[in-house]
Design a protein around this motif. Structure first.
Motif, PDB file in Angstrom:
ATOM      1  N   ILE A 181       0.857  -1.181   0.000  1.00  0.00           N
ATOM      2  CA  ILE A 181       0.000   0.000   0.000  1.00  0.00           C
ATOM      3  C   ILE A 181       0.895   1.234   0.000  1.00  0.00           C
ATOM      4  CG2 ILE A 181      -1.739   1.286   1.283  1.00  0.00           C
ATOM      5  CD1 ILE A 181      -2.602  -1.504   2.428  1.00  0.00           C
ATOM      6  N   VAL A 182       0.617   2.129  -0.929  1.00  0.00           N
ATOM      7  CA  VAL A 182       1.464   3.308  -1.120  1.00  0.00           C
ATOM      8  C   VAL A 182       0.600   4.558  -1.110  1.00  0.00           C
ATOM      9  CG1 VAL A 182       3.066   4.458  -2.712  1.00  0.00           C
ATOM     10  CG2 VAL A 182       3.083   1.960  -2.520  1.00  0.00           C
ATOM     11  N   LYS A 183       1.007   5.547  -0.355  1.00  0.00           N
ATOM     12  CA  LYS A 183       0.365   6.870  -0.403  1.00  0.00           C
ATOM     13  C   LYS A 183       1.005   7.644  -1.543  1.00  0.00           C
ATOM     14  CE  LYS A 183      -1.174  10.827   2.075  1.00  0.00           C
ATOM     15  NZ  LYS A 183      -2.504  11.013   1.588  1.00  0.00           N
ATOM     16  N   TYR A 184       0.177   8.316  -2.322  1.00  0.00           N
ATOM     17  CA  TYR A 184       0.722   9.125  -3.408  1.00  0.00           C
ATOM     18  C   TYR A 184       0.173  10.544  -3.309  1.00  0.00           C
ATOM     19  CZ  TYR A 184      -3.738   8.502  -5.815  1.00  0.00           C
ATOM     20  OH  TYR A 184      -5.067   8.501  -6.127  1.00  0.00           O
ATOM     21  N   TYR A 185       0.840  11.438  -3.977  1.00  0.00           N
ATOM     22  CA  TYR A 185       0.494  12.860  -3.938  1.00  0.00           C
ATOM     23  C   TYR A 185       0.214  13.346  -5.341  1.00  0.00           C
ATOM     24  CZ  TYR A 185       2.440  12.334   0.686  1.00  0.00           C
ATOM     25  OH  TYR A 185       2.672  11.913   1.964  1.00  0.00           O
ATOM     26  N   THR A 186      -0.547  14.423  -5.450  1.00  0.00           N
ATOM     27  CA  THR A 186      -0.818  15.040  -6.745  1.00  0.00           C
ATOM     28  C   THR A 186      -0.312  16.483  -6.717  1.00  0.00           C
ATOM     29  OG1 THR A 186      -3.039  15.682  -6.008  1.00  0.00           O
ATOM     30  CG2 THR A 186      -2.845  13.594  -7.198  1.00  0.00           C
ATOM     31  N   MET A 187      -0.156  17.024  -7.889  1.00  0.00           N
ATOM     32  CA  MET A 187       0.316  18.407  -8.006  1.00  0.00           C
ATOM     33  C   MET A 187      -0.753  19.372  -7.498  1.00  0.00           C
ATOM     34  SD  MET A 187       3.254  18.243  -9.071  1.00  0.00           S
ATOM     35  CE  MET A 187       4.480  17.602 -10.145  1.00  0.00           C
ATOM     36  N   ASP A 188      -0.341  20.504  -6.997  1.00  0.00           N
ATOM     37  CA  ASP A 188      -1.273  21.495  -6.448  1.00  0.00           C
ATOM     38  C   ASP A 188      -2.267  21.999  -7.491  1.00  0.00           C
ATOM     39  OD1 ASP A 188      -0.099  21.298  -3.951  1.00  0.00           O
ATOM     40  OD2 ASP A 188       1.251  22.992  -4.300  1.00  0.00           O
ATOM     41  N   ASP A 189      -1.857  22.021  -8.755  1.00  0.00           N
ATOM     42  CA  ASP A 189      -2.742  22.526  -9.805  1.00  0.00           C
ATOM     43  C   ASP A 189      -3.437  21.396 -10.573  1.00  0.00           C
ATOM     44  OD1 ASP A 189      -0.528  21.553 -11.106  1.00  0.00           O
ATOM     45  OD2 ASP A 189      -0.260  23.294 -12.413  1.00  0.00           O
ATOM     46  N   ASP A 190      -3.569  20.237  -9.965  1.00  0.00           N
ATOM     47  CA  ASP A 190      -4.207  19.072 -10.584  1.00  0.00           C
ATOM     48  C   ASP A 190      -5.668  19.023 -10.138  1.00  0.00           C
ATOM     49  OD1 ASP A 190      -5.104  16.590 -11.389  1.00  0.00           O
ATOM     50  OD2 ASP A 190      -3.323  15.529 -10.702  1.00  0.00           O
ATOM     51  N   PHE A 191      -6.573  19.269 -11.075  1.00  0.00           N
ATOM     52  CA  PHE A 191      -7.991  19.322 -10.746  1.00  0.00           C
ATOM     53  C   PHE A 191      -8.796  18.353 -11.604  1.00  0.00           C
ATOM     54  CE2 PHE A 191      -6.238  23.550  -9.843  1.00  0.00           C
ATOM     55  CZ  PHE A 191      -6.459  23.594  -8.477  1.00  0.00           C
ATOM     56  N   VAL A 192      -8.379  17.108 -11.675  1.00  0.00           N
ATOM     57  CA  VAL A 192      -9.082  16.094 -12.468  1.00  0.00           C
ATOM     58  C   VAL A 192     -10.365  15.701 -11.753  1.00  0.00           C
ATOM     59  CG1 VAL A 192      -8.952  13.770 -13.422  1.00  0.00           C
ATOM     60  CG2 VAL A 192      -6.927  15.234 -13.418  1.00  0.00           C
TER      61      VAL A 192
END
Length: 149
Positions: free
Chosen positions: A125-136
């Motif tokens: 199990i891995v926690k991942y992050y998204t970019m601040d300007d990622d609005f999918v």
């Protein structure tokens, strides 16, 4: 809310088999073992899909990273796509209820037999992050491989 569950009966590939949920083999193991539900023969050069009838229920921004067990790798058995990534929105999807499938490839020169109950893969199990300007805002609408269509 992290857990493994057996998929809904309507999506099981092995309805008459007792399914073993994924678990760690030792206190400090970083990954959960996945088990083969029934005997499987993989001929040299052949690729087969092994459905586990198990799903991973994970919160958003977590994923399950799957790799073939190292003990199988020494016989040149590998995941056909080299590594499996299971998104948190794969669980409960309408196509297969999140049934985790492992596409195994025999790159060796001898048939390889996997017995029911053998550990065939490990999932971390891995926690991942998204970019601040990622609005999918798009949402998953299907099962295995559906986000790559």
């Amino acid at each position: 809310m992290f857990r493994f569950e057996v998929v809904d009966d309507s999506h099981r590939k092995h309805p008459d088999t007792s399914i073993q949920l994924s678990r760690r083999s030792s206190r400090n193991a970083c990954a959960y073992d996945f088990y083969c539900p029934e005997e499987c023969l993989i001929l040299p050069g052949e690729t087969v899909m092994v459905w586990t009838d198990v799903k991973a229920v994970l919160p958003a921004r977590y994923m399950l990273m799957l790799n073939v067990r190292s003990s199988m790798g020494k016989y040149l058995i590998s995941l056909a796509n080299t590594q499996g990534w299971v998104d948190s929105d794969y669980a409960n999807n309408p196509d297969n209820d999140g049934n985790i499938g492992l596409m195994l490839h025999n790159g060796g020169d001898r048939p390889y037999i996997i017995h029911a109950g053998d550990r065939i893969a490990q999932g971390m199990i891995v926690k991942y992050y998204t970019m601040d300007d990622d609005f999918v805002d798009a949402q998953r609408e299907g099962g295995f491989g559906s986000t790559g269509k």
